[in-house]
Design an enzyme around this catalytic site. Structure first.
Site, PDB file in Angstrom:
ATOM      1  N   ASN A 175      57.697  50.116  48.911  1.00  0.00           N
ATOM      2  CA  ASN A 175      56.693  50.120  47.850  1.00  0.00           C
ATOM      3  C   ASN A 175      56.785  48.891  46.948  1.00  0.00           C
ATOM      4  O   ASN A 175      56.144  48.831  45.902  1.00  0.00           O
ATOM      5  CB  ASN A 175      56.830  51.387  47.000  1.00  0.00           C
ATOM      6  CG  ASN A 175      56.419  52.635  47.758  1.00  0.00           C
ATOM      7  OD1 ASN A 175      55.622  52.566  48.683  1.00  0.00           O
ATOM      8  ND2 ASN A 175      56.982  53.772  47.383  1.00  0.00           N
TER       9      ASN A 175
ATOM     10  N   HIS B 126      59.214  47.760  45.072  1.00  0.00           N
ATOM     11  CA  HIS B 126      60.026  47.796  43.862  1.00  0.00           C
ATOM     12  C   HIS B 126      61.449  48.196  44.258  1.00  0.00           C
ATOM     13  O   HIS B 126      61.721  48.486  45.426  1.00  0.00           O
ATOM     14  CB  HIS B 126      59.433  48.715  42.779  1.00  0.00           C
ATOM     15  CG  HIS B 126      59.197  50.123  43.214  1.00  0.00           C
ATOM     16  ND1 HIS B 126      58.242  50.936  42.660  1.00  0.00           N
ATOM     17  CD2 HIS B 126      59.799  50.888  44.162  1.00  0.00           C
ATOM     18  CE1 HIS B 126      58.258  52.108  43.224  1.00  0.00           C
ATOM     19  NE2 HIS B 126      59.190  52.115  44.133  1.00  0.00           N
TER      20      HIS B 126
ATOM     21  N   CYS C  29      60.973  48.342  38.227  1.00  0.00           N
ATOM     22  CA  CYS C  29      61.873  47.198  38.162  1.00  0.00           C
ATOM     23  C   CYS C  29      61.678  46.382  39.437  1.00  0.00           C
ATOM     24  O   CYS C  29      61.733  46.926  40.545  1.00  0.00           O
ATOM     25  CB  CYS C  29      63.325  47.647  38.036  1.00  0.00           C
ATOM     26  SG  CYS C  29      64.514  46.298  37.914  1.00  0.00           S
TER      27      CYS C  29
END
Length: 349
Positions: free
Chosen positions: A251, A253, A288
Site C-alpha cells: 500500500n 506506506h 508514515c
C-alpha cells in the site's frame, strides 16, 4: 484492561492438518510426485521432490501450504512452522515475526475466498482505488512458540461498525491444541490516490458478507484508552529511527510490523532482559512514508525506582510492567501510539 470473548466453535479436531494432507511417498514408485530438476551443467536429475502441474493431489498440497476454509466457510485455517529467522535471541517467535504472520494469514484468507485484488483489497475496491489499512491491533500472548514448533492459525472476519472490517486470529500448538496467542485488528478503507479514509462501500460488503462471522465483535477489546504522552515527562527516548525501502508494503506506506519493531527499540533494555511481552495495543494515527525520521517515546506507568531496582508500585500483579509508547515525526506529529504489558520471564514461557 483487556476483555476477551470466547472463540468461535470450529467443528474440526486440532490436528486437522491430516484432514487435507496428501500422502507423499518418496522414491520412483510415486511418479505423479517425481519431477526432476536438471542442473544446467549436468545430465542427471537432481532430486525428485517437485510437483508437476498435472498432479491430481495438487489441490490438497495447496491446502496444506496455503490454508483452507473451515466451519462452513467462515473460518480460515493455516499451518505454520516457526523458522530460524522468525525467532529472537531466546529462540522464541519475535513480535515482529508475529505481526508479519498476522498480515500474511489475513491476505491468504482473502486470496482463499477469491476476493483478493491489487494490494490488500477486493476486486470492487480495486476498481475504485481503495485498499484496507490497519487502524489498530490488540495482541495477547499466553506462550511464545519456539523454533521448529508447528502452529495452527485460525482467522475470521466480521463487519465492524458502519465503516470498519474486523479480523481476529487464534494461534495454537498444532500437536497439543494448546492456545498460544490471540489477536484482534480493525481495518479502514483508504483511497490510494488521495490517502484519505473512505466509507465501507456497499459493493465490497456484498463481496465479503458471505464470509463474515455472523454477529461477532472483536475477541480482544481494549477497555483502557491509549493516552497521549507528554514529551517532557517521558522516561526513555530513542531518536533517529527511519524506514527504508524494505520497510514499505504493497500500500506504499510503512509495513505494520515495522511499528512493532520501533516500539521494542524504544523500550528500555532492562525491561527486555528481565521481562517478556504479554500483550500490546497499537493504534495508528497518521501514515508514515519512506525516509521519515521518528522519535520513539516511552513512559512507565507506575513508580519505578531505578534500573537496578525495577520494582513497581501501584500494580495488582506482581512483576507486571506497563509502558506507554508514542512514535512521532521530527515535526511533532504522532504516527502511532501503543501500550505494552510485560511479565517477569519464566523458563516455561
Amino acid at each position: 484492561m483487556l476483555a476477551y470473548r470466547a472463540q468461535p466453535t470450529i467443528s474440526l479436531p486440532t490436528s486437522c492438518l491430516s484432514w487435507n494432507r496428501p500422502e507423499l511417498r518418496s522414491g520412483g514408485s510415486n511418479k505423479s510426485l517425481r519431477v526432476g530438476v536438471k542442473h544446467p551443467k549436468c545430465t542427471k536429475v537432481v532430486g525428485n521432490y517437485n510437483i508437476g502441474s498435472g498432479n491430481p493431489d495438487s489441490d490438497k498440497m495447496h491446502d496444506m501450504l496455503h490454508g483452507r476454509m473451515v466451519a462452513e466457510g467462515t473460518v480460515f485455517q493455516q499451518e505454520l512452522v516457526v523458522r530460524s529467522f522468525d525467532v529472537s535471541g531466546d529462540s522464541k517467535m519475535s513480535l515482529v515475526a508475529l505481526a508479519n504472520y498476522l498480515q500474511d494469514t489475513a491476505l491468504n484468507h482473502f486470496e482463499r475466498i477469491g476476493v483478493l485484488s491489487d494490494g490488500f483489497s477486493t476486486r470492487e475496491m480495486s476498481t475504485r482505488d481503495l485498499v484496507w489499512v490497519l487502524y489498530k491491533t490488540d495482541i495477547a500472548i499466553d506462550r511464545y512458540p519456539c523454533w521448529h514448533d508447528a502452529i495452527q492459525v485460525h482467522t475470521w472476519m466480521y463487519e465492524l461498525g458502519k465503516n470498519g472490517l474486523g479480523i481476529d486470529w487464534s494461534f495454537s500448538d498444532l500437536k497439543t491444541g494448546e492456545p498460544l496467542i490471540l489477536a484482534s485488528s480493525s481495518y479502514m478503507m483508504m483511497n490510494k490516490k488521495t490517502r484519505r479514509l473512505s466509507k465501507f462501500i456497499e459493493e465490497a460488503k456484498k463481496e465479503l458478507k458471505p464470509y463474515f462471522m455472523p454477529e461477532w465483535s472483536p475477541m480482544i477489546e481494549n477497555t483502557k484508552k491509549l493516552q497521549v504522552i507528554n514529551i517532557d515527562t517521558t522516561d526513555f527516548t530513542r531518536l533517529g529511527s527511519s524506514p527504508g525501502w524494505n520497510d514499505m508494503d504493497m500500500n506504499q506506506h510503512v509495513n505494520n510490523a515495522k511499528y512493532f519493531e520501533w516500539i521494542l527499540e524504544g523500550t528500555p533494555s532492562w525491561i527486555m532482559r528481565s521481562h517478556q511481552l504479554s500483550s500490546t495495543n497499537l493504534e495508528f494515527r497518521k501514515e508514515c512514508g519512506m525516509d521519515a525520521t521518528l522519535k520513539c517515546l516511552s513512559k512507565m506507568v507506575g513508580n519505578y525506582n531505578s534500573e537496578s531496582d525495577n520494582s513497581a508500585t501501584g500494580h495488582n500483579n506482581e512483576g507486571l510492567i506497563e509502558v506507554e509508547h508514542s512514535l512521532r515525526l521530527d515535526s511533532g506529529l504522532e504516527v502511532a501510539r501503543a501500550r505494552t504489558l510485560w511479565n517477569t520471564k519464566h523458563p516455561d514461557n
